[in-house]
Design an enzyme around this catalytic site. Structure first.
Site, short mmCIF file in Angstrom:
data_model
loop_
_atom_site.label_atom_id
_atom_site.label_comp_id
_atom_site.label_asym_id
_atom_site.label_seq_id
_atom_site.Cartn_x
_atom_site.Cartn_y
_atom_site.Cartn_z
N GLU A 70 85.87 1.79 12.64
CA GLU A 70 84.86 1.28 11.76
C GLU A 70 85.81 0.29 10.72
OE1 GLU A 70 81.50 4.74 12.12
OE2 GLU A 70 82.26 4.22 10.28
N ASP B 219 78.59 4.31 -1.38
CA ASP B 219 79.92 4.67 -1.23
C ASP B 219 80.35 5.49 -2.53
OD1 ASP B 219 80.89 4.06 1.30
OD2 ASP B 219 80.13 1.92 0.76
#
Lengths: 270, 394
Positions: free
Chosen positions: A66, A77
């Site tokens: 990824e 995040d």
């Protein structure tokens, strides 16, 4: 290795187009292990070292890589991925730089490639151009953490037309009904978020992970990838139902930032 | 039209983990907000705690100079000093009815943080405020107020260390604490249903203005003007007039220092459509879709996006969005202070600045209402610095 798998899968399902991502995870499972899915922010820690670490991850046995597309405001995040993202932007990384770099390296990676990033940079690139360029760059899937089912129809359709998966994300608070809605359109694998929270920032996995996996197992026929807070194999010991794939992000970025190679991070999982 | 959209703008661009609390909030808006019990309790808070209704003040001196009847809607007189409390009391009460025990909020200048902390204290709820580390330093008195009111103020060190980063951090906190905590979003922006919820709670401004104008003049205003950052005071003023074709609607964005290419907070005028903080809206961004830093002398307008309903009203031409620069706002600040005896917030000064600098666009002899969204007490330090530098203040 990948060519053989594609042939096998195509023999099994002669009519339906088989997702490369699904096939790759299934092949790892057939070999008796979870698929390894490292996450690496593009352009981190430097432009050159990013490509070196990509090679390292590929050599080290990553099944899927990824690639994080940096964004100025990454709300899903934690601090490690956000810092990597901002550093990559300072290094001058753009989506075009990533796609051009991958195009120049097309066919180089044994691992399948997924781009993971927030919607706005994709949108500004132009979704049709994005799908075409991603296909040319060998990208097999996208993960867009701020694009839930309500908003993803256009991008999903444009990617599907190029044989690219838009990976569904579900978590501990996703109901079975909601998972079923995703299951109706999902392809590739399913990203199961381990915790009600953001990437990184925790030691152990929360106790409800097995229930989340069990709900997802019921709803989806696709492989399940577990992510957020995964660092080492022993975290999965004692799980009644092991995930089909494991995603490492923050722990890998920290490992690289401390001067280690990405390849050495994967060694513990093999 | 898709759910939660205003034309092309709006939507719910959030992580899947936030969909359940957003749906829970939608359900609460449908089931709790319209109930008589809730309405009565909120009405009592607005009246007897916050100080509604607010006056509509005529400005005789400036009216004579401008050749229009200039009116001010006095949200500056509300408890905690601005319109923000209309929203925080409504959301805090709603959260309480939903069984939540805590509020989390972002704040830029600190006005929304103070209004949230006051509502939380009043209703016996826990309160966590995320504030950019830069703003914590710039707005020290408001940090003190929040702390006195019992809120935990968390400085945000990431990104540009201002409002947009505080929103990112508050959203992250909400993902983890959604069972116990309501995100008391500060403006009519963000993912659906926040733009609608905040608008509905702020519409008391326009409804009162409408009734007051009819009572005082027997007619509707010819023009309503408000400053637009996220745009909650403006949409609260505008929305009740949207269907009145005779009422011209003017939003005023912050143009920053004003030279071409300068940092600004004017995404409707100078930005492009994009996605940030859960919404499709007009955004300040670079060619690659990275969000650009914003700037305004008024911290309350310092945001690179704008509420999606404003983006829509601008796109269809129902509202006009002008701009005022930092220095025009400071001039308007002084004009109102000296001529009418009212010290406005620098945010609201932008709305007034547009009126003072666009006389040709005003309805001659008509009635113009400016939403005076906040008072200027919080801005003393900034105003002192600028005017002292310019030699206007010894």
């Amino acid at each position: 290795m990948s060519a053989a798998i594609h042939t096998d899968m195509n023999d099994m399902l002669p009519e339906a187009p088989v997702s490369r991502l699904e096939a790759r995870v299934t092949a790892a499972n057939a070999a008796g292990r979870p698929a390894l899915v490292p996450f690496l922010t593009a352009g981190f820690p430097t432009l050159d070292r990013f490509w070196e670490e990509m090679d390292g991850l590929d050599r080290g046995g990553a099944d899927v890589i990824e690639i994080g597309v940096p964004f100025s405001d990454p709300v899903a995040d934690g601090p490690v991925v956000e810092a990597a993202s901002l550093r990559a932007l300072e290094n001058g990384v753009t989506l075009r730089w990533i796609l051009d770099g991958l195009k120049a390296r097309a066919g180089r990676y044994d691992a399948e490639l997924v781009l993971m990033g927030y919607y706005n940079p994709f949108l500004q690139y132009g979704l049709e151009n994005l799908a075409a360029d991603a296909a040319a760059a060998g990208v097999a899937g996208f993960i867009v953490p701020d694009l839930p089912l309500e908003e993803d129809a256009e991008m999903r359709a444009l990617l599907a037309a190029r044989g690219i998966d838009l990976i569904a994300l579900v978590g501990p608070n996703t109901s079975e009904e909601r998972m079923a809605e995703y299951a109706a359109v999902a392809s590739g694998y399913v990203y199961v978020v381990s915790v009600l929270g953001i990437t990184g920032v925790r030691e152990g996995l929360p106790p409800e992970v097995p229930q989340t996996l069990a709900r997802a197992r019921k709803a989806f026929r696709l492989p399940l990838a577990l992510g957020f807070g995964i660092k080492e194999p022993k975290q999965l010991e004692g799980f009644p139902d092991r995930p089909d794939a494991v995603v490492f992000g923050s722990a890998l970025l920290r490992h690289i930032d401390a001067g280690n190679s990405a390849e050495s991070f994967l060694a513990a999982w093999k | 039209m898709k759910k939660g959209y205003f034309g092309e703008f709006g939507g719910q661009f959030v992580p899947e983990l936030l969909m359940p609390p957003l749906r829970e909030l939608e359900a609460a808006m449908r089931d709790i907000l319209p109930s008589d019990k809730f309405r009565a309790e909120l009405d009592d808070l607005l009246r007897n705690f916050a100080g509604r209704e607010t006056p509509l003040t005529a400005c005789p001196t400036l009216s004579a100079e401008l050749g229009v009847h200039l009116w001010l809607k006095r949200e500056d007189l509300l408890h905690t000093g601005a319109h923000k409390v209309n929203n925080t009391l409504g959301q805090a009460l709603l959260a309480k009815y939903m069984g939540k025990t805590a509020l989390v909020a972002e704040t830029g200048a600190g006005q929304h943080g103070v209004a949230t902390a006051a509502a939380a204290a009043r209703l016996g709820m826990e309160c966590v405020i995320y504030m950019g580390a830069t703003d914590v330093v710039r707005q020290a008195p408001n940090v003190m107020r929040m702390k006195l009111l019992g809120a935990k103020v968390v400085p945000v060190q990431s990104g540009t260390k201002t409002l947009k980063d505080a929103i990112n951090e508050a959203l992250r906190y909400w993902i983890a604490q959604q069972d116990s905590t309501h995100y008391c979003f500060g403006t009519a922006a963000g993912p659906h249903p926040f733009p609608t919820l905040v608008r509905d709670l702020q519409c008391v401004i326009g409804r009162e203005t409408r009734a007051q104008m009819l009572e005082r003049t027997g007619r509707l205003p010819d023009m309503v003007v408000a400053c637009v950052g996220g745009g909650s005071n403006a949409i609260g003023m505008f929305h009740p007039f949207v269907d009145d074709a005779s009422v011209r609607i003017v939003g005023v964005e912050a143009a920053g220092t004003g030279e071409p290419g300068c940092y600004n907070s004017a995404p409707i005028n100078l930005g492009r459509p994009g996605v940030l903080h859960g919404q499709m809206t007009m955004l300040l961004q670079d060619a690659d879709g990275q969000i650009e830093p914003s700037h305004s002398v008024s911290a309350g307008l310092d945001y690179p996006g704008v509420g999606p309903e404003h983006a829509h009203l601008g796109a269809i031409g129902r509202a006009v969005y002008g701009m005022a620069t930092d220095s025009q706002a400071l001039e308007a600040f002084q004009a109102l202070t000296r001529r009418e005896g009212i010290i406005p917030a620098l945010e609201s000064s932008h709305a007034l600045a547009w009126v003072l600098n666009n006389r040709g666009k005003l309805p001659a002899g008509g009635h113009v209402v400016v939403n005076l969204s906040g008072r200027g007490d919080k801005d003393m330090e900034i105003v002192r610095e600028v005017l002292f530098r310019e030699g206007e203040l010894a």
